[in-house]
Design an enzyme around this catalytic site. Structure first.
Site, mmCIF file in Angstrom:
data_model
loop_
_atom_site.group_PDB
_atom_site.id
_atom_site.type_symbol
_atom_site.label_atom_id
_atom_site.label_comp_id
_atom_site.label_asym_id
_atom_site.label_seq_id
_atom_site.Cartn_x
_atom_site.Cartn_y
_atom_site.Cartn_z
ATOM 1 N N ASP A 44 22.235 20.832 8.890
ATOM 2 C CA ASP A 44 21.459 20.077 9.874
ATOM 3 C C ASP A 44 21.645 18.578 9.636
ATOM 4 O O ASP A 44 21.227 18.049 8.601
ATOM 5 C CB ASP A 44 19.975 20.446 9.754
ATOM 6 N N ASP A 45 22.273 17.891 10.584
ATOM 7 C CA ASP A 45 22.522 16.440 10.510
ATOM 8 C C ASP A 45 23.497 16.062 9.397
ATOM 9 O O ASP A 45 23.487 14.929 8.916
ATOM 10 C CB ASP A 45 21.216 15.654 10.322
ATOM 11 N N CYS A 84 19.908 19.126 17.984
ATOM 12 C CA CYS A 84 19.572 20.387 17.313
ATOM 13 C C CYS A 84 19.601 21.646 18.175
ATOM 14 O O CYS A 84 20.427 22.523 17.976
ATOM 15 C CB CYS A 84 18.191 20.260 16.673
ATOM 16 N N ARG A 88 22.589 24.669 18.496
ATOM 17 C CA ARG A 88 22.364 26.012 17.961
ATOM 18 C C ARG A 88 22.529 27.082 19.040
ATOM 19 O O ARG A 88 23.068 28.166 18.778
ATOM 20 C CB ARG A 88 20.969 26.087 17.334
ATOM 21 N N LYS A 137 16.643 27.520 9.590
ATOM 22 C CA LYS A 137 16.033 26.889 10.769
ATOM 23 C C LYS A 137 16.509 27.552 12.059
ATOM 24 O O LYS A 137 17.705 27.653 12.306
ATOM 25 C CB LYS A 137 16.386 25.396 10.771
ATOM 26 N N HIS A 139 14.924 27.004 15.751
ATOM 27 C CA HIS A 139 14.877 25.907 16.720
ATOM 28 C C HIS A 139 15.413 26.270 18.117
ATOM 29 O O HIS A 139 16.030 25.455 18.801
ATOM 30 C CB HIS A 139 15.618 24.669 16.186
ATOM 31 N N SER A 162 12.652 21.871 13.526
ATOM 32 C CA SER A 162 12.923 20.851 12.512
ATOM 33 C C SER A 162 11.680 20.582 11.671
ATOM 34 O O SER A 162 10.569 20.493 12.204
ATOM 35 C CB SER A 162 13.382 19.554 13.179
ATOM 36 N N HIS A 231 18.580 17.152 7.246
ATOM 37 C CA HIS A 231 17.677 16.530 8.210
ATOM 38 C C HIS A 231 16.478 15.956 7.456
ATOM 39 O O HIS A 231 16.017 16.534 6.467
ATOM 40 C CB HIS A 231 17.220 17.611 9.198
ATOM 41 N N ASP A 283 25.440 21.029 12.620
ATOM 42 C CA ASP A 283 24.998 21.066 14.018
ATOM 43 C C ASP A 283 25.315 19.786 14.777
ATOM 44 O O ASP A 283 25.413 19.791 16.000
ATOM 45 C CB ASP A 283 23.502 21.401 14.115
ATOM 46 N N ASN A 284 25.450 18.660 14.077
ATOM 47 C CA ASN A 284 25.792 17.382 14.704
ATOM 48 C C ASN A 284 25.985 16.351 13.600
ATOM 49 O O ASN A 284 25.830 16.668 12.414
ATOM 50 C CB ASN A 284 24.716 16.916 15.702
ATOM 51 N N LYS A 304 24.403 11.106 15.382
ATOM 52 C CA LYS A 304 23.596 12.102 16.092
ATOM 53 C C LYS A 304 23.039 11.545 17.392
ATOM 54 O O LYS A 304 22.610 10.403 17.469
ATOM 55 C CB LYS A 304 22.444 12.530 15.177
#
Length: 486
Positions: A44-45, A84, A88, A137, A139, A162, A231, A283-284, A304
């Site tokens: 994540d991030d 996010c 996903r 996660k 989301h 998140s 994240h 994810d990004n 992001k």
């Protein structure tokens, strides 16, 4: 006593019988090869430059570096969207998220979620006979009807969205968020109350993932590990706090690397290593205005929440001993959309019945560099705005309002610095082969390329729509919507 004639007849029958047995043994089909297990890590991030094998400084990621050395590192891999929930949804369905009506980052008590009618990677592998587990996660809607057990997973333990969506968010205007709780199956469990509790997230997910492997080692399994970190808010367990020279961000990355190492070690201990496909992606890109609590885009522009490469270009490591070449680097364009069709084919599962956008890249995965599975990509953001299109190394960015981190001093110690969501970007053409930082507009030198990319954009708008031009796509599906009484 047997006559000579009878003896000859008896011996002939024995010979024919023996020959038949030999022929039967010779033509017998070999034992079927067991379908591979699949482990999918989704950070994540995590930015392109956040692994030591992609240039990170002041901490190391030895387990991920080993995965890269024992497998293939894909350097031109894009998240489907730079935020996010949308990212996903795309990963699990093989569809552009706006095709599914999913965009942005869904908050607590969201009235929409991933439609249970969509067929996820977990659905398809479960149908094929796989055990399916997810730890991390989600989301994609926190109401029960949207949770993982309703989307193809047999087991789930993790956070519903998140972990900054809680009462301790640094923006006090967001203090209305409800308590953040772990969810097991469909049921809320203990609360994550503070950073000490958040520091247990990575370790807890790792323990659950390792246990899943042990419990399902006798049948094929799909293990999805979408880590909530790095994240913000950043938090590490006591055994990793203060271990890096990069502060808490480095500590978190070292613990995430440890987590990957624990899971990889368990595969080896259970004798599953050589028949397990392992994929590691993000994810990004990094949330840059968090400064020392944010990662690195590796020199790509922005991060992001943007349609520049820093928002979309993420690490991609793939390992499968004897199938995926070791020590290899591939620069071919690939995306998170392409995971589903590739994995389902490798596992002998079918594709979803409804249209998807991913492409199969098995030949490239196995080492055939002559193939080009994908040459086009649509960069959508916000609700449904087409902000750029790409073909090969050419990228045409359209005039649009958007986020920029440039010109703003980053934040420190977990507090975000300023940024803007309304910067006006101008139309520009970039040659990513020569200018991966997207700094030099070459539209005037290549009008033919601009015309070709504009035609591709028109195809995208007809199919998926474009809020920037107030156009509705012909092939957009509805998200899941909260039913009455839920």
């Amino acid at each position: 006593m047997m006559s000579t004639r009878s003896l000859r007849l008896f011996l002939s029958v024995l010979l024919l019988a023996g020959t038949g047995l030999l022929i039967t043994a010779w033509v017998r089909k070999p034992a079927p090869v067991a379908p591979p297990n699949v482990v999918l890590f989704f950070m994540d991030d995590l930015g392109y430059g956040d692994l030591s094998c992609t240039g990170a400084l002041d901490y190391t990621t030895p387990n991920l570096d080993r995965m890269a050395a024992e497998g293939t590192r894909f350097t031109n891999f894009l998240a489907a969207q730079a935020v996010c929930s949308a990212s996903r949804a795309a990963l699990l369905t093989g569809c552009y998220p706006n095709r599914l009506g999913i965009y942005g980052a869904l908050g607590p008590n969201s009235l929409i979620g991933l439609n249970p009618n969509e067929e996820t990677l977990a659905d398809l592998l479960k149908e094929r006979g796989y055990a399916t587990g997810m730890f991390g996660k989600w989301h994609l809607g926190d109401n029960k009807q949207f949770l993982p057990l309703q989307q193809g997973f047999d087991e789930y333990y993790g956070v519903p969205y998140s972990h900054d969506m809680w009462p301790l968010h640094p923006n006090q205007a967001a203090a209305h968020y409800p308590a953040l709780r772990w969810i097991e199956g469909n049921e809320p469990k203990q609360e994550i109350r503070n950073l000490d509790d958040a520091g247990k997230i990575t370790e807890t997910i790792t323990e659950r993932a390792v246990s899943f492997i042990r419990n399902h080692k006798k049948k094929p399994f799909f293990l999805y590990v979408p880590h909530p970190l790095p994240h913000v808010p950043l938090a590490a367990s006591p055994k990793f706090k203060g271990k890096s020279e990069r502060g808490i961000f480095g500590d978190v990355l070292m613990e995430l690397d440890w987590s990957v190492g624990q899971i990889m070690s368990e595969l080896k201990q259970q004798g599953l290593d050589k028949n397990t496909l392992v994929i590691f992606i993000s994810d990004n890109g990094p949330w840059l205005n968090y400064g020392d609590h944010a990662g690195s885009s590796g020199g790509f522009r922005e991060g992001k929440g943007t349609s520049f490469e820093g928002g979309h270009r993420v690490p991609c490591l793939v390992r499968w001993p004897g199938v995926v070449p070791a020590g290899r680097v591939s620069n071919k364009l690939l995306t998170a959309l392409d995971i589903l069709p590739t994995v389902t084919k490798l596992c002998g599962a079918r594709l979803p019945k409804q249209r998807i956008d991913g492409v199969d890249w098995i030949a490239l995965l196995k080492g055939d560099n002559t193939v080009t599975p994908r040459d086009k990509f649509y960069y959508y953001y916000r609700k449904n705005s087409l902000e750029a299109v790409r073909e090969g190394d050419w990228k045409l960015v359209f005039a649009h309002p958007g986020r920029t981190y440039e010109g703003f001093l980053p934040g420190q110690n977990g507090q975000p610095g300023p940024s803007t969501e309304t910067h006006e970007f101008a139309t520009a053409l970039y040659d990513l082969r020569r200018d991966p930082g997207e700094r030099y507009d070459v539209r005037e030198q290549h009008p033919d390329v601009v015309a070709k990319l504009e035609k591709i954009a028109e195809e995208a708008r007809a199919d998926l729509g474009d809020d920037l031009q107030k156009r509705t796509g012909a092939n957009v599906r509805e998200p899941g919507r909260l039913t009455s009484g839920q």
